[in-house]
Design a protein around this motif. Sequence first.
Motif, mmCIF file in Angstrom:
data_model
loop_
_atom_site.group_PDB
_atom_site.id
_atom_site.type_symbol
_atom_site.label_atom_id
_atom_site.label_comp_id
_atom_site.label_asym_id
_atom_site.label_seq_id
_atom_site.Cartn_x
_atom_site.Cartn_y
_atom_site.Cartn_z
ATOM 1 N N PRO A 131 -25.808 10.429 24.338
ATOM 2 C CA PRO A 131 -25.728 10.504 22.956
ATOM 3 C C PRO A 131 -24.885 11.297 22.214
ATOM 4 C CG PRO A 131 -27.660 11.571 23.447
ATOM 5 C CD PRO A 131 -26.950 11.331 24.757
ATOM 6 N N LEU A 132 -24.122 12.109 22.912
ATOM 7 C CA LEU A 132 -23.536 12.877 22.308
ATOM 8 C C LEU A 132 -21.883 12.258 21.879
ATOM 9 C CD1 LEU A 132 -23.655 15.881 24.748
ATOM 10 C CD2 LEU A 132 -24.622 15.766 22.799
ATOM 11 N N ILE A 133 -21.012 12.963 21.650
ATOM 12 C CA ILE A 133 -19.650 12.555 21.237
ATOM 13 C C ILE A 133 -18.748 12.983 22.296
ATOM 14 C CG2 ILE A 133 -17.769 12.549 19.625
ATOM 15 C CD1 ILE A 133 -20.144 11.246 18.244
ATOM 16 N N GLY A 134 -17.988 11.699 22.829
ATOM 17 C CA GLY A 134 -17.222 12.031 23.983
ATOM 18 C C GLY A 134 -15.978 12.567 23.862
ATOM 19 N N ALA A 135 -15.253 12.987 24.720
ATOM 20 C CA ALA A 135 -13.904 13.488 24.693
ATOM 21 C C ALA A 135 -12.811 12.525 24.057
ATOM 22 C CB ALA A 135 -13.148 13.944 25.960
ATOM 23 N N ASP A 136 -11.854 13.209 23.392
ATOM 24 C CA ASP A 136 -10.808 12.362 22.768
ATOM 25 C C ASP A 136 -9.899 11.431 23.894
ATOM 26 O OD1 ASP A 136 -8.708 11.411 21.066
ATOM 27 O OD2 ASP A 136 -7.495 13.291 21.543
ATOM 28 N N ILE A 137 -9.916 10.258 23.392
ATOM 29 C CA ILE A 137 -9.106 9.347 24.434
ATOM 30 C C ILE A 137 -7.828 8.584 23.713
ATOM 31 C CG2 ILE A 137 -10.975 8.843 25.752
ATOM 32 C CD1 ILE A 137 -10.947 6.062 24.401
ATOM 33 N N GLY A 138 -7.595 9.209 22.570
ATOM 34 C CA GLY A 138 -6.388 8.918 21.993
ATOM 35 C C GLY A 138 -6.360 7.709 20.966
ATOM 36 N N ALA A 139 -7.638 7.615 20.531
ATOM 37 C CA ALA A 139 -7.629 6.293 19.475
ATOM 38 C C ALA A 139 -7.520 6.659 18.130
ATOM 39 C CB ALA A 139 -9.235 5.891 19.597
ATOM 40 N N VAL A 140 -7.484 7.962 17.683
ATOM 41 C CA VAL A 140 -7.422 8.325 16.239
ATOM 42 C C VAL A 140 -5.946 7.690 15.634
ATOM 43 C CG1 VAL A 140 -7.456 10.208 14.475
ATOM 44 C CG2 VAL A 140 -9.113 10.232 16.455
ATOM 45 N N PRO A 141 -4.889 8.089 16.336
ATOM 46 C CA PRO A 141 -3.585 7.471 15.764
ATOM 47 C C PRO A 141 -3.591 6.248 15.425
ATOM 48 C CG PRO A 141 -3.125 9.190 17.510
ATOM 49 C CD PRO A 141 -4.749 8.938 17.532
ATOM 50 N N VAL A 142 -4.168 5.458 16.534
ATOM 51 C CA VAL A 142 -4.099 3.849 16.450
ATOM 52 C C VAL A 142 -4.840 3.499 15.410
ATOM 53 C CG1 VAL A 142 -4.644 1.813 17.693
ATOM 54 C CG2 VAL A 142 -3.697 3.784 18.986
ATOM 55 N N LEU A 143 -6.164 4.022 15.407
ATOM 56 C CA LEU A 143 -6.993 3.729 14.293
ATOM 57 C C LEU A 143 -6.495 3.815 12.708
ATOM 58 C CD1 LEU A 143 -10.574 4.998 15.783
ATOM 59 C CD2 LEU A 143 -9.686 2.697 15.471
ATOM 60 N N ARG A 144 -5.866 5.109 12.677
ATOM 61 C CA ARG A 144 -5.253 5.480 11.218
ATOM 62 C C ARG A 144 -4.291 4.436 10.992
ATOM 63 N NH1 ARG A 144 -4.462 11.872 11.836
ATOM 64 N NH2 ARG A 144 -6.757 12.388 11.704
ATOM 65 N N GLU A 145 -3.384 4.123 11.992
ATOM 66 C CA GLU A 145 -2.238 3.172 11.761
ATOM 67 C C GLU A 145 -2.765 1.866 11.421
ATOM 68 O OE1 GLU A 145 1.520 1.393 14.004
ATOM 69 O OE2 GLU A 145 0.483 2.761 15.018
ATOM 70 N N LEU A 146 -4.128 1.317 11.895
ATOM 71 C CA LEU A 146 -4.532 0.147 11.734
ATOM 72 C C LEU A 146 -4.955 0.026 10.283
ATOM 73 C CD1 LEU A 146 -6.424 -0.689 14.881
ATOM 74 C CD2 LEU A 146 -4.600 -2.093 13.945
ATOM 75 N N VAL A 147 -5.403 1.061 9.804
ATOM 76 C CA VAL A 147 -6.170 1.316 8.516
ATOM 77 C C VAL A 147 -4.974 1.368 7.387
ATOM 78 C CG1 VAL A 147 -7.267 2.833 6.854
ATOM 79 C CG2 VAL A 147 -8.543 2.132 9.021
#
Length: 73
Positions: free
Chosen positions: A17-33
Amino acid sequence: MDIAIDFDGTCVAHAYPLIGADIGAVPVLRELVENGHRIILFTMRSEESLARAIQWFMDNEVRLYGIQYNPTQ
């Protein structure tokens, strides 16, 4: 386009239930938005673990269009 995404294993590494390690999704998600797509968090998380996932999006400045709630998880 509306895009429903899972959280664990898609946005971060599996560590529920913790937050996992960064896998590089943030730049992709930001670009989609930024390109006009709408992100809907579609996860089985609930209560506090869901709140932590939502906070992750806020901390990473990824705007959510919607959040799927599953209170019976």
